[in-house]
Design an enzyme around this catalytic site. Structure first.
Site, PDB file in Angstrom:
ATOM      1  N   ASP A 103       0.822  -1.164  -0.066  1.00  0.00           N
ATOM      2  CA  ASP A 103      -0.088  -0.040   0.084  1.00  0.00           C
ATOM      3  C   ASP A 103       0.878   1.233   0.122  1.00  0.00           C
ATOM      4  OD1 ASP A 103      -2.161   1.492   0.061  1.00  0.00           O
ATOM      5  OD2 ASP A 103      -2.606   1.044   2.301  1.00  0.00           O
ATOM      6  N   LYS A 131      -0.964  -1.057  -4.742  1.00  0.00           N
ATOM      7  CA  LYS A 131      -1.823   0.323  -4.915  1.00  0.00           C
ATOM      8  C   LYS A 131      -0.784   1.280  -5.008  1.00  0.00           C
ATOM      9  CE  LYS A 131      -5.123  -0.905  -1.241  1.00  0.00           C
ATOM     10  NZ  LYS A 131      -5.504  -0.386   0.202  1.00  0.00           N
TER      11      LYS A 131
END
Ligand code: IMP
Ligand code: MG
Length: 183
Positions: A103, A131
């Site tokens: 992330d 991401k």
């Protein structure tokens, strides 16, 4: 959290299966004849790891490390606790870290730094999900499953407040893109 409607799928089971097999074959190709250790980062990687190792037809060893970020919210707090460590010696071995999701990159950066200190012969990262919209730390992913939009995802090992790890696909539990936050 209670839910009456099913969690919408972002990545269905058959796409997960195909991609995990392809990653397994790539690792198999790259590590033939090497002393290979896969290190799964718990808890989130447990399902990915178990499918991945079964796609690699090579002698290999499995180990695990458990880390947790503080708090249960959908935003990582930027603090990490090492709950337990690998038990195999890694010195001189070829290590592939198996992570569920990158992330901001904070977690995996700390994990890689800790493992680098064990002097492996090589160290690579395999992550199921990335991401990039939230990336804040420089992380190179050597084997990547899927790049995903800025959604909070669950299933196939990933949780929201401890739930939904057993979902056989990757689903999205938020209502859409989140606001950027410094947290
Ligand atoms: P990072 O340190 O910000 O890269 O966050 C990585 C960790 O946060 C992962 O190992 C997950 O445990 C958790 N995480 C980040 N995004 C998600 C998500 O969308 N769903 C579930 N867990 C997530
Ligand atoms: Mg995780």
């Amino acid at each position: 959290m209670t839910r009456s409607s099913p969690i919408p799928a972002l990545i269905p089971e058959r796409r997960l299966r195909a991609r995990v097999r392809a990653i397994g074959r790539a690792i198999q190709r790259d590590y033939r004849g090497r002393d290979l250790v896969l290190v799964g980062i718990l808890k989130g990687s447990f399902i990915f790891m178990s499918d991945l190792v079964r796609s690699i037809r090579l002698p290999l060893r499995c180990d695990f490390m458990k880390v947790s970020s503080y708090g249960t919210r959908t935003q990582s707090s930027g603090r990490l606790r090492f709950d337990f460590d690998v038990s195999l010696p890694l010195r001189g071995r070829h290590v592939v870290v198996v992570e569920d999701i990158v992330d901001t990159g904070f977690t995996i950066l700390k994990v890689l730094a800790a493992l680098r200190g064990r002097r492996p012969a090589s160290l690579r990262l395999c992550a199921l999900l990335h991401k990039p919209a939230r990336g804040r730390y420089p992380v190179t992913i050597d084997y990547l499953g899927f790049t995903i939009p800025d959604r909070f995802v669950v299933g196939y090992g990933l949780d929201h407040d401890g739930l939904h790890r057993n979902l056989p696909y990757i689903g999205a539990v938020d209502e859409g893109p989140r606001e950027k936050s410094g947290a």
